[in-house]
Design an enzyme around this catalytic site. Structure first.
Site, PDB file in Angstrom:
ATOM      1  N   ARG A   8       0.846  -1.208   0.000  1.00 58.92           N
ATOM      2  CA  ARG A   8       0.000   0.000   0.000  1.00 58.92           C
ATOM      3  C   ARG A   8       0.877   1.253   0.000  1.00 58.92           C
ATOM      4  NH1 ARG A   8      -3.933  -1.883   5.063  1.00 58.92           N
ATOM      5  NH2 ARG A   8      -3.856  -4.097   4.586  1.00 58.92           N
ATOM      6  N   GLU A  34       2.539  -2.178  -4.095  1.00 61.32           N
ATOM      7  CA  GLU A  34       1.333  -3.019  -4.089  1.00 61.32           C
ATOM      8  C   GLU A  34       0.153  -2.110  -3.791  1.00 61.32           C
ATOM      9  OE1 GLU A  34      -1.716  -5.590  -1.958  1.00 61.32           O
ATOM     10  OE2 GLU A  34      -0.641  -3.828  -1.218  1.00 61.32           O
ATOM     11  N   ASP A  36      -4.418  -1.781  -3.754  1.00 55.07           N
ATOM     12  CA  ASP A  36      -5.692  -2.515  -3.720  1.00 55.07           C
ATOM     13  C   ASP A  36      -6.705  -1.730  -4.534  1.00 55.07           C
ATOM     14  OD1 ASP A  36      -4.981  -4.473  -1.453  1.00 55.07           O
ATOM     15  OD2 ASP A  36      -4.527  -2.523  -0.579  1.00 55.07           O
ATOM     16  N   GLU A 108      -3.805  -5.578  -6.585  1.00 51.82           N
ATOM     17  CA  GLU A 108      -4.647  -6.590  -5.937  1.00 51.82           C
ATOM     18  C   GLU A 108      -6.112  -6.245  -6.172  1.00 51.82           C
ATOM     19  OE1 GLU A 108      -4.263  -7.367  -1.679  1.00 51.82           O
ATOM     20  OE2 GLU A 108      -6.112  -8.524  -1.785  1.00 51.82           O
ATOM     21  N   LYS A 110      -9.655  -6.356  -5.184  1.00 49.91           N
ATOM     22  CA  LYS A 110     -10.360  -6.590  -3.916  1.00 49.91           C
ATOM     23  C   LYS A 110     -11.815  -6.939  -4.217  1.00 49.91           C
ATOM     24  CE  LYS A 110      -7.624  -5.995  -0.328  1.00 49.91           C
ATOM     25  NZ  LYS A 110      -7.168  -7.219   0.320  1.00 49.91           N
ATOM     26  N   ASP A 228       5.475  -3.220   4.700  1.00 51.68           N
ATOM     27  CA  ASP A 228       5.069  -1.850   5.036  1.00 51.68           C
ATOM     28  C   ASP A 228       6.297  -0.955   5.224  1.00 51.68           C
ATOM     29  OD1 ASP A 228       2.331  -2.501   5.208  1.00 51.68           O
ATOM     30  OD2 ASP A 228       2.521  -3.131   7.295  1.00 51.68           O
TER      31      ASP A 228
HETATM   32  O1  G3P Z   1      -0.713  -8.546  -1.492  1.00 50.22           O
HETATM   33  C1  G3P Z   1      -0.843  -9.202  -0.313  1.00 50.22           C
HETATM   34  C2  G3P Z   1      -1.519  -8.417   0.786  1.00 50.22           C
HETATM   35  O2  G3P Z   1      -1.680  -7.085   0.411  1.00 50.22           O
HETATM   36  C3  G3P Z   1      -2.827  -9.017   1.106  1.00 50.22           C
HETATM   37  O3  G3P Z   1      -3.376  -8.554   2.284  1.00 50.22           O
HETATM   38  O4  G3P Z   1      -5.205  -7.389   3.420  1.00 50.22           O
HETATM   39  O5  G3P Z   1      -3.051  -6.230   3.062  1.00 50.22           O
HETATM   40  O6  G3P Z   1      -4.569  -6.639   1.156  1.00 50.22           O
HETATM   41  P1  G3P Z   1      -4.092  -7.143   2.472  1.00 50.22           P
HETATM   42 CA    CA Z   2      -3.340  -5.799  -0.614  1.00 48.60          CA
END
Ligand code: G3P
Ligand code: CA
Length: 246
Positions: A8, A34, A36, A108, A110, A228
């Site tokens: 993120r 990364e 979402d 990612e 979602k 992170d």
């Molecule tokens: O890409 C893996 C990780 O980001 C998945 O978990 O909940 O942080 O999106 P989350």
């Molecule tokens: Ca993620």
């Protein structure tokens, strides 16, 4: 050499999934970011982790119930609200920026809770428009979505995300035509990483924040990990490299 992917963005120093967090990841020396993605009421792709805006913004309710214009009025800086206001970015904004550098982009999807219609088609259309097919990896906890992405765009790499042990995950990945796997780091012991990589499957565990876990993954030459703390990971990688080069 193990790649460092900012989860993120540099999400411990800037608000997660915002442009400042992604720009900071670049400054920190991360190899990739990364993000979402979800869909607004009017079908725009926005970058936000939760289905609801409550945790990360000053708003309330589901992303799917907001138009893009309404969402952009929110402050996505719940972390340091008094410092500056930031907006929820669109995927287009990320792509506009990422073409100016060499980073990899892990998108990612979602869509495990809200079944966003045609999210895959829309994301792929933009990736192609910006010509970044070769440095985007599409991932999701929703493996049906991963297969759909592969069918729509076999030229773009995919990777299933999963939390607990899959037996011979490289075989599973091959069966769904994924080029990689994104396991929780506790579901990624060294033997599994080595065997997957030997079988041509890239391994990128998440979310790796402790130095001892980072060290293990760097030493086993894991493809990448998602963290992170990209700055800490980059520094550790440099330190370990110096130790091994005479
Ligand atoms: O890409 C893996 C990780 O980001 C998945 O978990 O909940 O942080 O999106 P989350
Ligand atoms: Ca993620």
């Amino acid at each position: 050499m193990t790649q460092i992917i900012a989860h993120r963005g540099s999400s411990k120093v800037e608000p997660e999934n915002t442009m400042p967090a992604f720009q900071q990841a670049y400054k920190d020396g991360a190899d990739g970011i990364e993000i979402d993605v979800q869909l607004t009421k009017d079908g725009e792709i926005v970058v936000i982790h939760d289905e609801k805006v409550d945790r990360t913004t000053n708003g309330k309710g589901y992303v799917k119930d907001y138009s893009l214009k309404e969402l952009q009025k929110l402050n996505a800086n719940n972390k340091f609200p008094t410092i500056h206001k930031v907006t929820i970015p669109t995927l287009i904004e990320i792509l506009e920026w990422i073409v100016s550098n060499e980073m990899t982009l892990h998108i990612e999807l979602k869509n495990g809770v809200v079944p966003y219609p045609e999210l895959e088609e829309k994301v792929i259309q933009l990736i192609r428009l910006y010509g970044v097919e070769n440095r985007v990896i599409l991932s999701s906890f929703n493996h049906y979505s991963i297969v759909k992405c592969y069918r729509l765009a076999p030229e773009i790499e995919t990777a299933p995300i999963y939390k607990s042990g899959i037996f011979m995950p490289w075989v599973y990945a091959q069966s769904i035509r994924a080029k990689g796997i994104h396991p929780h780091y506790l579901a990624a012991p060294n033997e599994l990483i080595e065997e997957s990589m030997k079988n041509g499957i890239q391994v990128r565990p998440y979310t790796v924040n402790k130095e001892k876990d980072m060290k293990r993954l760097i030493e086993v030459n894991c493809t990448a990990f998602i963290t992170d703390y990209p700055e800490k990971a980059v520094r550790l990688k440099e330190k370990l490299k110096k130790k091994t080069t005479p």
